[in-house]
Design an enzyme around this catalytic site. Structure first.
Site, mmCIF file in Angstrom:
data_model
loop_
_atom_site.group_PDB
_atom_site.id
_atom_site.type_symbol
_atom_site.label_atom_id
_atom_site.label_comp_id
_atom_site.label_asym_id
_atom_site.label_seq_id
_atom_site.Cartn_x
_atom_site.Cartn_y
_atom_site.Cartn_z
ATOM 1 N N PHE A 15 -8.273 67.999 -55.198
ATOM 2 C CA PHE A 15 -7.307 67.077 -54.587
ATOM 3 C C PHE A 15 -6.227 67.837 -53.787
ATOM 4 O O PHE A 15 -6.147 67.724 -52.550
ATOM 5 C CB PHE A 15 -6.728 66.226 -55.729
ATOM 6 C CG PHE A 15 -5.413 65.584 -55.480
ATOM 7 C CD1 PHE A 15 -5.171 64.849 -54.324
ATOM 8 C CD2 PHE A 15 -4.399 65.691 -56.439
ATOM 9 C CE1 PHE A 15 -3.939 64.238 -54.120
ATOM 10 C CE2 PHE A 15 -3.172 65.075 -56.240
ATOM 11 C CZ PHE A 15 -2.932 64.363 -55.073
ATOM 12 N N ILE A 59 -13.702 81.172 -60.861
ATOM 13 C CA ILE A 59 -12.609 82.156 -60.996
ATOM 14 C C ILE A 59 -12.756 83.001 -62.263
ATOM 15 O O ILE A 59 -12.066 84.001 -62.415
ATOM 16 C CB ILE A 59 -11.204 81.495 -60.963
ATOM 17 C CG1 ILE A 59 -11.064 80.427 -62.059
ATOM 18 C CG2 ILE A 59 -10.888 80.932 -59.585
ATOM 19 C CD1 ILE A 59 -9.621 80.021 -62.349
ATOM 20 N N SER A 122 3.180 74.108 -63.543
ATOM 21 C CA SER A 122 3.397 72.692 -63.868
ATOM 22 C C SER A 122 4.703 72.457 -64.609
ATOM 23 O O SER A 122 5.130 73.288 -65.428
ATOM 24 C CB SER A 122 2.242 72.213 -64.747
ATOM 25 O OG SER A 122 2.562 70.962 -65.301
ATOM 26 N N TYR A 146 -2.378 73.077 -72.329
ATOM 27 C CA TYR A 146 -2.214 73.138 -70.870
ATOM 28 C C TYR A 146 -0.891 73.818 -70.506
ATOM 29 O O TYR A 146 -0.843 74.724 -69.673
ATOM 30 C CB TYR A 146 -2.273 71.714 -70.308
ATOM 31 C CG TYR A 146 -2.029 71.621 -68.821
ATOM 32 C CD1 TYR A 146 -3.048 71.871 -67.913
ATOM 33 C CD2 TYR A 146 -0.772 71.296 -68.313
ATOM 34 C CE1 TYR A 146 -2.826 71.789 -66.541
ATOM 35 C CE2 TYR A 146 -0.539 71.211 -66.949
ATOM 36 C CZ TYR A 146 -1.573 71.455 -66.069
ATOM 37 O OH TYR A 146 -1.352 71.389 -64.711
ATOM 38 N N LYS A 150 -0.333 77.377 -68.554
ATOM 39 C CA LYS A 150 0.405 77.509 -67.288
ATOM 40 C C LYS A 150 1.552 78.513 -67.453
ATOM 41 O O LYS A 150 1.838 79.297 -66.551
ATOM 42 C CB LYS A 150 0.946 76.146 -66.833
ATOM 43 C CG LYS A 150 -0.139 75.224 -66.294
ATOM 44 C CD LYS A 150 -0.689 75.725 -64.962
ATOM 45 C CE LYS A 150 -1.778 74.851 -64.397
ATOM 46 N NZ LYS A 150 -2.407 75.396 -63.182
#
Ligand code: NAD
Ligand code: UD1
Length: 317
Positions: A15, A59, A122, A146, A150
């Protein structure tokens, strides 16, 4: 920092990444995309495929990153497992991408003498800190794998900057929305799900009481912030919020979107998601000072453009 000549966008079929690719091409930059298409789509790049180098790769594979980063002066690192609940369900698999994958990107950049890496971080790492708006000086309060992943990416980025002189900038995106956000999974971003449900006249699920709020930032603003971060001298070594400074509750969001679609369907309320954050509003002062960035899109303008895009997407099907 001089003009960008050649850039790698990891997660460039996703996106945010694909919107960034469009803007880089418009600015005359040569673009390479590395994406394993796990949540991204080749169709997001359909119009630009002849103009870019697309590498279907991962990656987590150093050789793939080396191939993709060859000769690039800037890397925009967007590839990640992006869903908070998905990292709650699979903390180890997501860490392999979000932590080790990010470290691989930084290390290849160091070895190949890439000038600058701009990382997608984030606001999730502020957690439920009661301070609003959230400013970059607040300590991290991670409440999901998450957020921890980050934070680890940010810490490695700063370490690589200090230890090896690699220029790194971490952009802490707030909740990004806009054209090409994929609504197809229950893990997708809430605006894409609500747009899709409205178009199909389906009741949405709201987790918790719907009074949790988010600072929704339009994707074209996030793209502009990335390009500024790649070139602004003062940005090196910094972490910078990218949001709007305004919030909308999830209940208000459903009201706004269902009004646009001219439907009156009450949502189904379900239990709050583990790891979910209650209030999230960006302090955008540092983005203004270091990048000269201010969001150009109001929530109303961004939602309207997003609504039009979902309408066109539905007509194409
Ligand atoms: P997205 O899922 O559309 O894009 C992520 C892309 O990364 C996809 O194209 C996917 O196929 C690719 N990818 C995933 N794992 C990969 C791997 N191992 N190797 C190569 N490619 C891989 O999501 P997005 O919303 O565009 O997110 C982009 C970045 O922005 C992510 O780092 C995300 O954590 C961050 N972010 C997003 C938001 C948001 O609201 N969307 C907010 C804060 C941060
Ligand atoms: C999103 C991003 C994450 C990013 C973070 C920054 C996605 C998928 N996740 O997470 O990458 O780092 O913003 O803040 O883009 N909700 C519902 N019904 C739904 C879906 C969601 O009520 O059908 C609620 C959620 O419980 C949450 C809010 O809407 O309270 C936002 O959810 P979501 O869009 O998944 O975003 P975040 O979890 O904030």
């Amino acid at each position: 920092m001089k003009k960008i000549k050649k850039a790698l966008v990891t997660g460039g079929a996703g996106f945010i990444g694909s919107n960034l690719v469009d803007a880089l091409l418009e600015a005359g930059v040569q673009v390479v995309v590395l994406d394993n298409l796990i949540t991204g789509h080749r169709s997001n790049l359909a119009e630009v495929l002849p103009k870019i180098t697309f590498i279907e790769g991962d990656i987590r594979q150093r050789a793939d990153v080396e191939d993709a980063a060859d000769g690039c002066d800037v890397i925009f690192h967007e590839a990640a497992v992006v869903s908070v609940p998905q990292t709650v369900e699979d903390p180890i698999g997501s860490a392999a991408v979000n932590e080790l994958g990010t470290l691989t990107v930084l290390d290849v950049a160091r070895m190949q003498k890439t000038t600058r890496v701009v990382l997608a971080s984030s606001c999730a790492l502020y957690g439920d800190d009661p301070v609003q708006p959230k400013h970059e000086g607040l300590p991290a309060r991670v409440q999901s794998p998450y957020a921890l992943q980050k934070l680890s990416g940010e810490m490695y980025a700063r370490l690589y900057c200090k230890l090896y002189g690699l220029e790194t900038i971490c952009l802490r995106y707030f909740n990004v929305y806009g054209p090409r956000q994929d609504p197809s999974s229950p893990y997708s971003g809430v605006i894409s799900i609500f747009m899709d449900h409205s178009a199909r006249q389906l009741a949405p699920k709201i987790y918790g009481d719907g009074q949790q709020s988010r600072d929704f930032v339009f994707v074209k603003d996030v793209v502009r912030a990335n390009i500024l971060a790649a070139t602004a001298m003062a940005a090196n070594g910094q972490v910078i919020n990218i949001g709007t400074g305004h919030t909308v509750t999830i209940n208000q969001l459903w009201e706004t979107i269902s009004r646009l679609f001219e439907i009156t369907i009450p949502p189904c309320y379900e239990s709050r998601r583990p790891g979910d954050i209650r209030l999230s509003m960006a302090d955008v002062g540092k983005a203004g000072r270091t990048l000269g960035f201010e969001p150009a899109y109001s929530f109303e303008e961004g939602i309207k453009e997003t609504f039009e895009w979902y309408g066109r997407r539905r007509n194409r099907k």
